[in-house]
Design an enzyme around this catalytic site. Structure first.
Site, PDB file in Angstrom:
ATOM      1  N   HIS A  63      -1.989   4.969  -1.566  1.00 13.16           N
ATOM      2  CA  HIS A  63      -0.610   5.227  -2.016  1.00 13.16           C
ATOM      3  C   HIS A  63      -0.616   5.844  -3.398  1.00 13.16           C
ATOM      4  O   HIS A  63      -1.126   5.048  -4.291  1.00 13.16           O
ATOM      5  CB  HIS A  63       0.424   4.251  -1.946  1.00 13.16           C
ATOM      6  CG  HIS A  63       0.442   3.650  -0.473  1.00 13.16           C
ATOM      7  ND1 HIS A  63       0.491   2.359  -0.095  1.00 13.16           N
ATOM      8  CD2 HIS A  63       0.634   4.138   0.895  1.00 13.16           C
ATOM      9  CE1 HIS A  63       0.514   2.123   1.241  1.00 13.16           C
ATOM     10  NE2 HIS A  63       0.485   3.359   1.739  1.00 13.16           N
ATOM     11  N   GLU A  66       0.878   4.031  -6.833  1.00 17.23           N
ATOM     12  CA  GLU A  66       0.309   2.559  -6.838  1.00 17.23           C
ATOM     13  C   GLU A  66      -0.711   2.566  -7.965  1.00 17.23           C
ATOM     14  O   GLU A  66      -1.724   2.754  -7.876  1.00 17.23           O
ATOM     15  CB  GLU A  66      -0.142   1.889  -5.725  1.00 17.23           C
ATOM     16  CG  GLU A  66       0.976   1.723  -4.920  1.00 17.23           C
ATOM     17  CD  GLU A  66       0.633   1.097  -3.383  1.00 17.23           C
ATOM     18  OE1 GLU A  66      -0.451   0.792  -3.354  1.00 17.23           O
ATOM     19  OE2 GLU A  66       1.629   1.143  -2.707  1.00 17.23           O
ATOM     20  N   HIS A 160      -4.017  -2.178  -4.035  1.00 18.98           N
ATOM     21  CA  HIS A 160      -2.498  -1.662  -3.912  1.00 18.98           C
ATOM     22  C   HIS A 160      -1.726  -2.318  -4.923  1.00 18.98           C
ATOM     23  O   HIS A 160      -2.016  -3.304  -5.608  1.00 18.98           O
ATOM     24  CB  HIS A 160      -1.804  -1.812  -2.725  1.00 18.98           C
ATOM     25  CG  HIS A 160      -2.527  -0.903  -1.696  1.00 18.98           C
ATOM     26  ND1 HIS A 160      -1.911   0.003  -0.637  1.00 18.98           N
ATOM     27  CD2 HIS A 160      -3.735  -1.076  -0.826  1.00 18.98           C
ATOM     28  CE1 HIS A 160      -2.706   0.624   0.040  1.00 18.98           C
ATOM     29  NE2 HIS A 160      -3.837  -0.278   0.204  1.00 18.98           N
ATOM     30  N   GLU A 224      -2.707  -6.773  -3.089  1.00 17.09           N
ATOM     31  CA  GLU A 224      -1.586  -6.245  -4.009  1.00 17.09           C
ATOM     32  C   GLU A 224      -1.775  -6.760  -5.215  1.00 17.09           C
ATOM     33  O   GLU A 224      -1.771  -8.178  -5.466  1.00 17.09           O
ATOM     34  CB  GLU A 224      -0.165  -6.733  -3.113  1.00 17.09           C
ATOM     35  CG  GLU A 224      -0.207  -6.138  -1.625  1.00 17.09           C
ATOM     36  CD  GLU A 224       0.151  -4.933  -1.636  1.00 17.09           C
ATOM     37  OE1 GLU A 224       0.513  -4.185  -2.492  1.00 17.09           O
ATOM     38  OE2 GLU A 224      -0.013  -4.154  -0.563  1.00 17.09           O
TER      39      GLU A 224
END
Length: 345
Positions: A63, A66, A160, A224
């Site tokens: 993405h 990010e 991410h 994450e």
């Protein structure tokens, strides 16, 4: 391009200067110890002359907005190119979606992390840049892991940041792996990186980490690292532990990990994914509710098509709520506390 990389040591700068593709690959040596290969835009491999048995994929920018993982990976690449860090494990770095990095958006046409495991070629097929890129990224992981030694330990960390804040700032998703135990050693490695929360997925997905887990039995994770922020606005001191442990891993330095201890981490089991069935899907909670917020049994989480979607277990926490996805895609994952019998300590 080769000369520009040798002079700047900034692979991200080179990637964003040629966001679609390089006209040709190139290879060069770092001293007499490491061969560097650039396979494509955002794709660089470090092949040590003597590898120590681990084959590592570090991916980011699946993405494009990010940014913390992008900065982290580029810093590691720069350390390698400047020979401040010497690779003793094979390592492949992937910047997933360079056009989206330039655009400052999650994606251009389609969510890249829903296009792996062949999803790029189903339905309408390779109709947009994300689908084409997903197929290429699969090819590069195939190429990298296929040239591994038979007994190598394959690892893939797909890095991410989350759209919203989280009660657990840094967390990892361990893909579904039926018939294989989860690695307690890997969980403790993550904990040493400052990632103290792990979710065990309950079903196959089309994510990048699941691709490596399924096809190469890699210890693969979607990781994450906090909340999405613009490039240059990340507090990189929050990733000191992660940078240190990845550097040790790449350089084959002692990791000094404790034995698996379930009390040192937060472990969750994904109990269900709620997919969007109707255009009128909406959550009942506020847009700024944090990941890992818990709700009691019977609580109405969402409504769509005139029906209510309720919490089924005594308590369920939620992650990745997003009501704006297309019909048919996942709107949220629901979690319950995990047991430890499937973890190899």
């Amino acid at each position: 391009m080769l000369q520009a990389l040798k002079e700047s040591k900034d692979f991200l700068q080179l990637t964003l200067a040629q966001p679609q593709h390089f006209d040709e690959t190139f290879t060069f040596m770092l001293g007499s110890h490491t061969q560097v290969e650039v396979w494509d835009t955002g794709v660089i491999v470090f092949e040590p002359k003597v590898a120590r048995g681990k084959d590592i994929v570090l991916s980011c920018a699946v993405h494009g907005n990010e940014t913390a993982p992008i900065e982290l990976c580029n810093g590691l690449i720069k350390s390698l190119l400047e020979e401040r860090l010497i690779a003793e494990q094979r390592i492949l770095f992937l910047f997933g979606n360079p056009p989206a990095i330039i655009n400052g958006t999650r994606f251009i046409d389609e969510n890249l992390n829903r296009l792996f495991n062949g999803a790029h070629s189903v339905g309408e097929g390779l109709v947009n840049p994300e689908r084409i890129r997903a197929k290429k990224l699969e090819f590069y992981v195939d190429k990298f892991f296929s040239s591994s030694k038979d007994n190598s330990h394959k690892i893939h960390y797909d890095l991410h940041t989350a759209i919203r804040g989280s009660k657990h700032e840094k967390f990892a998703i361990y893909p579904y792996r039926p018939g294989r135990k989860y690695s307690g050693e890997q969980i403790m490695f993550l904990e040493a990186c400052g990632i103290d929360t792990v979710l065990f997925h309950h079903e196959p997905t089309t994510t990048f980490s699941y691709f490596s887990s399924l096809n190469y039995q890699a210890d693969a994770f979607t990781i994450e690292l906090g909340k999405v922020l613009p490039m240059g606005q990340n507090d990189m001191t929050r990733f000191i532990a992660l940078n240190e442990m990845l550097s040790r891993l790449i350089g084959n330095k002692p990791l000094e990990l404790p034995v698996f201890n379930a009390n040192a981490v937060n472990l969750y089991q994904v109990c269900r994914a709620i997919n969007k069935g109707f255009d009128d899907f909406e959550f009942t909670f506020a847009n700024d509710v944090e990941n890992f917020t818990s709700f009691p049994k019977g609580y109405i989480l969402a409504k769509e098509g005139g029906e209510s979607i309720k919490v089924e277990h005594e308590v369920e926490a939620i992650v990745f709520p997003n009501a704006k996805v297309p019909v048919g895609q996942r709107t949220v994952l629901c979690l319950k506390p995990a047991t430890t019998e499937n973890i190899d300590g």
